[in-house]
Design a protein around this motif. Structure first.
Motif, PDB file in Angstrom:
ATOM      1  N   THR A  66       0.832  -1.201   0.000  1.00 26.52           N
ATOM      2  CA  THR A  66       0.000   0.000   0.000  1.00 26.52           C
ATOM      3  C   THR A  66       0.869   1.253   0.000  1.00 26.52           C
ATOM      4  O   THR A  66       0.596   2.221  -0.727  1.00 26.52           O
ATOM      5  N   GLN A  67       1.946   1.238   0.811  1.00 24.55           N
ATOM      6  CA  GLN A  67       2.822   2.409   0.876  1.00 24.55           C
ATOM      7  C   GLN A  67       3.503   2.672  -0.466  1.00 24.55           C
ATOM      8  O   GLN A  67       3.638   3.822  -0.885  1.00 24.55           O
ATOM      9  N   ALA A  68       3.899   1.605  -1.153  1.00 19.59           N
ATOM     10  CA  ALA A  68       4.556   1.774  -2.456  1.00 19.59           C
ATOM     11  C   ALA A  68       3.584   2.385  -3.462  1.00 19.59           C
ATOM     12  O   ALA A  68       3.935   3.299  -4.213  1.00 19.59           O
ATOM     13  N   ILE A  69       2.348   1.910  -3.439  1.00 21.05           N
ATOM     14  CA  ILE A  69       1.334   2.450  -4.365  1.00 21.05           C
ATOM     15  C   ILE A  69       1.041   3.912  -4.025  1.00 21.05           C
ATOM     16  O   ILE A  69       0.950   4.773  -4.909  1.00 21.05           O
ATOM     17  N   ALA A  70       0.924   4.196  -2.730  1.00 19.88           N
ATOM     18  CA  ALA A  70       0.618   5.563  -2.286  1.00 19.88           C
ATOM     19  C   ALA A  70       1.734   6.519  -2.707  1.00 19.88           C
ATOM     20  O   ALA A  70       1.472   7.623  -3.199  1.00 19.88           O
ATOM     21  N   ALA A  71       2.995   6.101  -2.534  1.00 16.79           N
ATOM     22  CA  ALA A  71       4.125   6.954  -2.917  1.00 16.79           C
ATOM     23  C   ALA A  71       4.125   7.198  -4.427  1.00 16.79           C
ATOM     24  O   ALA A  71       4.407   8.307  -4.889  1.00 16.79           O
ATOM     25  N   TRP A  72       3.773   6.175  -5.165  1.00 10.70           N
ATOM     26  CA  TRP A  72       3.716   6.299  -6.631  1.00 10.70           C
ATOM     27  C   TRP A  72       2.672   7.343  -7.044  1.00 10.70           C
ATOM     28  O   TRP A  72       2.948   8.247  -7.828  1.00 10.70           O
TER      29      TRP A  72
END
Lengths: 420, 101
Positions: free
Chosen positions: B89-95
């Protein structure tokens, strides 16, 4: 990851000190995309956007695409067929070459496709999006000519308009009969959305009419949500006959609009036959369809397990737990395009995660959904445990109305992303 | 002089590009590309589903956690959020936070 970073740094050094070599490397890569539906159109433009140096050609014979999602709303007079139609200008603007012709043959060994005029188009990677073809005469008597009397309307366009005209011309009190195939087929909840929206329209305009759903299976997508909704919205109007109750249609007579099942026969005022299906014919010619008629693929870049360098997306492919929906086709195409960026550069594509969300309308302001999250596991796209599922059976307030709004919002968004 | 400046700038961009993208696959981290089927990348009219491009990463993460736990009511997002762990989720949010608003 270390090796990749090292590789990239090497690439930067080459770009700074030897621009000619770098641009030659960047320009490498010819990708041909066959079929411009949700899968193909998305794959072509996403790849071109992610990797502009790639030579991307989309081969699609029709200048206008007619969307199946939301075409059931056309039957119910909620939309016009023109609102379902999209051109390829937006895709051309991204730099994708659009060849308005069809592919007649694929030579997987020579890595080239033959176009209708006999010319050949070579590729490094081929992305096939052949959609579905109907298996004519799987139901005895149901062939292409019969579909002019008993429309399938399962490829949107003239067939959708024909079925709507027949419904509008029907006398009040007429019986609408639909034949629904066994799995797998394009859009699993689609027949039940269609039954709902036809009933929605009949209830207003031909309230003495009824709809009979003859089904070649005993269970279907979002079944309890549909059946609860039918009881609430259209009491007594929709009768579903399951396989075990004699629902499987074995033959039709287009002259009399008669359906023959294992248990008897039914004469319709308006007849809709959704026939059994397989991957579009070019898939078998290319050697990417197996004995089921569908196309097995690996779950990372959706490369065919039968022919190398050919990727198959959308309804034609066997995608494990992922259903044959436009949302799924679009999601698969974006994953495939990203994987192709890596594969064309000689790298390995990382394992993806994909989402499917599929809305169905039971009325203009009554929507339900199914969602799933998928990842590769043991060579298949597999449901992530604990995720996904249907809309709740019990809801309060405007939940169904909100999902109907989300459905139209989704349609606007996805068609803008694909064709805009 | 001008040519040198331009090629210097191009060099800087090239250096910046790979350094940033080294750990992120093209098109975003796993799962991200599916989101834009509903959450439009472009600004378009007549949609009720909000865009997430350019939103703060921590806000996206918070929403996803609350959807997952059911603390924040949703129709479909709770069912989808359960398919992603915190790291994904954090990787998607940062993207999405790095995309133009």
């Amino acid at each position: 990851m270390t090796s990749r970073r090292t590789f990239l740094k090497g690439g930067v050094a080459a770009a700074v000190f030897a621009p000619a070599i770098a641009s030659a490397q960047a320009a490498a890569g010819k990708v041909v995309v066959v079929g411009g539906g949700y899968a193909g159109a998305t794959a072509a433009r996403t790849l071109k956007t992610l990797r502009p140096a790639t030579d991307v050609t989309l081969v699609e014979p029709n200048p206008v695409y007619t969307s199946c999602p939301f075409s059931n709303s056309v039957l119910a007079n909620l939309r016009e067929i023109g609102q379902q139609q999209f051109r390829y200008d937006g895709i051309k603007r991204t730099g994708v070459k659009v060849a308005e012709t069809s592919v007649t043959a694929v030579d997987a060994d020579a890595k080239s496709v033959t176009l209708a005029d006999g010319s050949k188009l070579p590729y490094d990677r081929l992305v096939m999006n052949p959609g579905i073809d109907f298996i004519w005469n799987a139901i005895q008597g149901y062939d292409e000519a019969a579909s002019q009397k008993m429309p399938h309307a399962w490829k949107a366009g003239a067939q959708t308009v024909l079925l709507r005209q027949q419904l509008q011309a029907m006398e009040d009190g007429g019986l609408v009969v639909m034949s629904v195939p066994a799995n797998p087929y394009r859009c699993p909840p689609g027949p039940y959305e269609r039954a709902s929206l036809i009933a929605y329209w009949l209830k207003v305009w031909k309230p003495k009419s009824k709809l009979l759903l003859l089904d070649a299976k005993d269970a279907f997508s979002k079944q309890r949500l549909f059946q609860n909704g039918w009881a609430e919205l259209y009491p007594g109007m929709i009768e579903w006959v399951s396989l075990s109750k004699g629902g499987k249609v074995t033959a039709v007579d287009p002259a009399t609009l008669t359906f023959t099942t294992e248990f008897g026969s039914h004469k319709a005022a308006v007849a809709n036959v959704i026939p059994p299906q397989r991957a579009g014919a070019i898939a078998a010619q290319a050697g990417v369809a197996d004995r089921t008629g569908w196309c097995p693929v690996e779950p990372v870049s959706f490369e065919s397990t039968l022919r190398p360098n050919i990727h198959v997306l959308g309804d034609a492919a066997i995608m494990g737990g992922m259903p044959k929906s436009a949302f799924a086709a679009n999601a698969q195409a974006k994953v495939c395009a990203a994987a192709l960026v890596e594969l064309l550069a000689g790298r390995k594509a990382a394992d993806p995660i994909l989402i499917n969300t599929c809305y169905s309308l039971l009325a203009a302001d009554y929507g339900i959904s199914v969602a799933g999250v998928y990842r590769p596991d043991k060579g298949q796209l597999t449901d992530v445990p604990g995720a996904g599922g249907n809309s709740p059976l019990e809801v309060v307030g405007g939940f169904r109305g909100q999902e109907a709004l989300y459905a139209s919002s989704w349609f606007r968004t996805i068609t803008s992303e694909v064709f805009g | 002089m001008r040519r040198w400046l331009v090629s210097g700038l191009a060099g800087a961009l090239l250096l910046a590009g790979p350094a940033w993208s080294a750990d992120v696959p093209p098109g975003g981290p796993p799962g991200a590309s599916s989101c834009t089927g509903c959450h439009s990348g472009a600004k378009i009219a007549d949609v009720v589903i909000p865009r997430i491009a350019g939103r703060k990463a921590e806000d996206i993460v918070t929403f996803m956690r609350e959807y997952r736990s059911g603390a924040w009511p949703s129709s479909v997002m709770g069912r989808i959020a359960k398919g992603f762990d915190d790291q994904q989720t954090q990787a998607i949010a940062a993207w999405f936070a790095a995309q133009p608003e």
